[in-house]
Design an enzyme around this catalytic site. Sequence first.
Site, PDB file in Angstrom:
ATOM      1  N   TYR A  37       0.833  -1.217   0.000  1.00  0.00           N
ATOM      2  CA  TYR A  37       0.000   0.000   0.000  1.00  0.00           C
ATOM      3  C   TYR A  37       0.867   1.266   0.000  1.00  0.00           C
ATOM      4  CZ  TYR A  37      -3.836  -3.197   0.584  1.00  0.00           C
ATOM      5  OH  TYR A  37      -4.728  -4.221   0.369  1.00  0.00           O
ATOM      6  N   GLN A  96     -15.379   1.182  -5.836  1.00  0.00           N
ATOM      7  CA  GLN A  96     -14.648   0.062  -5.211  1.00  0.00           C
ATOM      8  C   GLN A  96     -13.164   0.441  -5.080  1.00  0.00           C
ATOM      9  OE1 GLN A  96     -16.098  -3.972  -6.998  1.00  0.00           O
ATOM     10  NE2 GLN A  96     -16.604  -2.369  -8.512  1.00  0.00           N
ATOM     11  N   ASN A  97     -12.802   1.570  -5.681  1.00  0.00           N
ATOM     12  CA  ASN A  97     -11.396   1.978  -5.686  1.00  0.00           C
ATOM     13  C   ASN A  97     -11.012   2.595  -4.352  1.00  0.00           C
ATOM     14  OD1 ASN A  97     -11.458   1.142  -8.323  1.00  0.00           O
ATOM     15  ND2 ASN A  97     -11.602   3.213  -9.168  1.00  0.00           N
ATOM     16  N   VAL A  98      -9.747   2.446  -4.009  1.00  0.00           N
ATOM     17  CA  VAL A  98      -9.258   3.007  -2.740  1.00  0.00           C
ATOM     18  C   VAL A  98      -8.469   4.285  -2.999  1.00  0.00           C
ATOM     19  CG1 VAL A  98      -9.263   0.754  -1.590  1.00  0.00           C
ATOM     20  CG2 VAL A  98      -7.174   1.532  -2.774  1.00  0.00           C
ATOM     21  N   ASP A  99      -8.399   4.700  -4.295  1.00  0.00           N
ATOM     22  CA  ASP A  99      -7.683   5.945  -4.589  1.00  0.00           C
ATOM     23  C   ASP A  99      -8.612   7.139  -4.374  1.00  0.00           C
ATOM     24  OD1 ASP A  99      -8.101   5.044  -8.029  1.00  0.00           O
ATOM     25  OD2 ASP A  99      -9.128   6.726  -7.058  1.00  0.00           O
ATOM     26  N   HIS A 116     -14.538  -0.169  -0.510  1.00  0.00           N
ATOM     27  CA  HIS A 116     -13.419  -1.017  -0.095  1.00  0.00           C
ATOM     28  C   HIS A 116     -12.330  -0.238   0.634  1.00  0.00           C
ATOM     29  CE1 HIS A 116     -14.684  -3.961  -3.519  1.00  0.00           C
ATOM     30  NE2 HIS A 116     -15.487  -4.007  -2.470  1.00  0.00           N
ATOM     31  N   GLY A 151     -15.836   0.615 -15.547  1.00  0.00           N
ATOM     32  CA  GLY A 151     -14.520   0.088 -15.198  1.00  0.00           C
ATOM     33  C   GLY A 151     -14.492  -0.924 -14.073  1.00  0.00           C
ATOM     34  N   THR A 152     -15.534  -1.789 -14.014  1.00  0.00           N
ATOM     35  CA  THR A 152     -15.468  -2.867 -13.033  1.00  0.00           C
ATOM     36  C   THR A 152     -15.949  -4.160 -13.683  1.00  0.00           C
ATOM     37  OG1 THR A 152     -16.331  -3.771 -10.954  1.00  0.00           O
ATOM     38  CG2 THR A 152     -17.726  -2.151 -12.075  1.00  0.00           C
TER      39      THR A 152
HETATM   40  N1  APR Z   1     -11.577   2.185 -19.039  1.00  0.00           N
HETATM   41  C1  APR Z   1     -12.672   1.526 -18.567  1.00  0.00           C
HETATM   42  N2  APR Z   1     -12.640   0.242 -18.124  1.00  0.00           N
HETATM   43  C2  APR Z   1     -11.451  -0.394 -18.177  1.00  0.00           C
HETATM   44  C3  APR Z   1     -10.268   0.222 -18.646  1.00  0.00           C
HETATM   45  C4  APR Z   1     -10.364   1.576 -19.102  1.00  0.00           C
HETATM   46  N3  APR Z   1      -9.297   2.239 -19.566  1.00  0.00           N
HETATM   47  N4  APR Z   1      -9.248  -0.685 -18.553  1.00  0.00           N
HETATM   48  C5  APR Z   1      -9.787  -1.813 -18.037  1.00  0.00           C
HETATM   49  N5  APR Z   1     -11.108  -1.644 -17.810  1.00  0.00           N
HETATM   50  C6  APR Z   1     -12.079  -2.584 -17.249  1.00  0.00           C
HETATM   51  C7  APR Z   1     -11.757  -4.044 -17.473  1.00  0.00           C
HETATM   52  O1  APR Z   1     -12.250  -4.474 -18.736  1.00  0.00           O
HETATM   53  C8  APR Z   1     -12.503  -4.699 -16.313  1.00  0.00           C
HETATM   54  O2  APR Z   1     -13.850  -4.981 -16.651  1.00  0.00           O
HETATM   55  O3  APR Z   1     -12.055  -2.409 -15.850  1.00  0.00           O
HETATM   56  C9  APR Z   1     -12.474  -3.625 -15.229  1.00  0.00           C
HETATM   57  C10 APR Z   1     -11.494  -3.933 -14.119  1.00  0.00           C
HETATM   58  O4  APR Z   1     -11.947  -5.076 -13.441  1.00  0.00           O
HETATM   59  P1  APR Z   1     -11.101  -5.608 -12.188  1.00  0.00           P
HETATM   60  O5  APR Z   1      -9.659  -5.595 -12.543  1.00  0.00           O
HETATM   61  O6  APR Z   1     -11.757  -6.880 -11.736  1.00  0.00           O
HETATM   62  O7  APR Z   1     -11.282  -4.481 -11.072  1.00  0.00           O
HETATM   63  P2  APR Z   1     -12.542  -4.242 -10.147  1.00  0.00           P
HETATM   64  O8  APR Z   1     -13.803  -4.697 -10.834  1.00  0.00           O
HETATM   65  O9  APR Z   1     -12.488  -2.837  -9.684  1.00  0.00           O
HETATM   66  O10 APR Z   1     -12.235  -5.229  -8.895  1.00  0.00           O
HETATM   67  C11 APR Z   1     -13.163  -5.179  -7.819  1.00  0.00           C
HETATM   68  O11 APR Z   1     -11.720  -6.650  -6.562  1.00  0.00           O
HETATM   69  O12 APR Z   1      -9.598  -7.184  -5.961  1.00  0.00           O
HETATM   70  C12 APR Z   1     -10.753  -6.580  -5.528  1.00  0.00           C
HETATM   71  O13 APR Z   1     -10.939  -4.916  -3.907  1.00  0.00           O
HETATM   72  C13 APR Z   1     -10.503  -5.132  -5.213  1.00  0.00           C
HETATM   73  O14 APR Z   1     -11.980  -3.259  -5.575  1.00  0.00           O
HETATM   74  C14 APR Z   1     -11.394  -4.389  -6.200  1.00  0.00           C
HETATM   75  C15 APR Z   1     -12.441  -5.432  -6.537  1.00  0.00           C
END
Ligand code: APR
Length: 237
Positions: A55, A88-91, A106, A179-180
Amino acid sequence: MAKKRLVVLTGAGISAESGFSTFRDNNGYWDKYDPEDVASIRGWERDRQYVLDFYNGVREQLRDASPNRGHMLIASLEKDYDVDVITQNVDNLHERAGSTRVLHLHGEVTKVRPEKGAYDRDFSVSEVFDIGYERVDVGDLAPNGTQLRPHIVWFGEAVPNIEKAMDIVMKADIFLIVGTSLSVYPAAGLYRYVRDGVPIYVIDPKDVNLRDKRVVHIREKAGVGMEKFIKILENSR
Ligand code: APR
């Protein structure tokens, strides 16, 4: 006339264009680190310094990072909509872009708390400290004498803000997901609290884990996707 309520659920993808890895894309965080080691209580108890260094690295990168067009456009929608961001982001990039209502599911990487404290029994107890982009190391103790730990929700830990998030989603007139991958619950289940008839938009270059006939998928990265989303809103006003 009251502004329409726009609720935006974001994940790591919204910060990708600010230079941050996502978790599950190629070369993502979980390719480089085992989540068990850096995002679980067992990992913490096994090697606190290793977790703190993970972190510390994110905090250092965040200090030099900037919000991207996606963050900025979400913040800009506050002039025409009543916007809540659930992330869900910590930033802190949504806040730095100007979003005024941001709910972190989170935790927040700029904050720490005692590893053993009243907060563990009662989330309303505020013994959380904002350290900005500073390091925390083993031996840095909280006022109650226990080791300081990141104010992050690790796998297996409770998500204190999930009920508040559900209430917000139930009031949405428009629901946007950016973006999730929708891989982690309970965040991934929030779309189920969207009222019937409320449109759901997804901005993501890839398919996400959401089968719902209401979903309009804008298959773009966050910056371009938000521009297209705003045009759709303008055409439907
Ligand atoms: N713009 C938009 N979306 C994007 C981009 C971009 N430039 N680049 C990647 N993505 C998408 C990917 O296609 C994917 O669907 O962002 C998503 C990222 O998914 P994850 O990596 O699974 O991240 P997230 O969904 O935030 O994870 C959820 O998992 O590990 C835990 O606590 C952590 O908060 C996190 C949680």
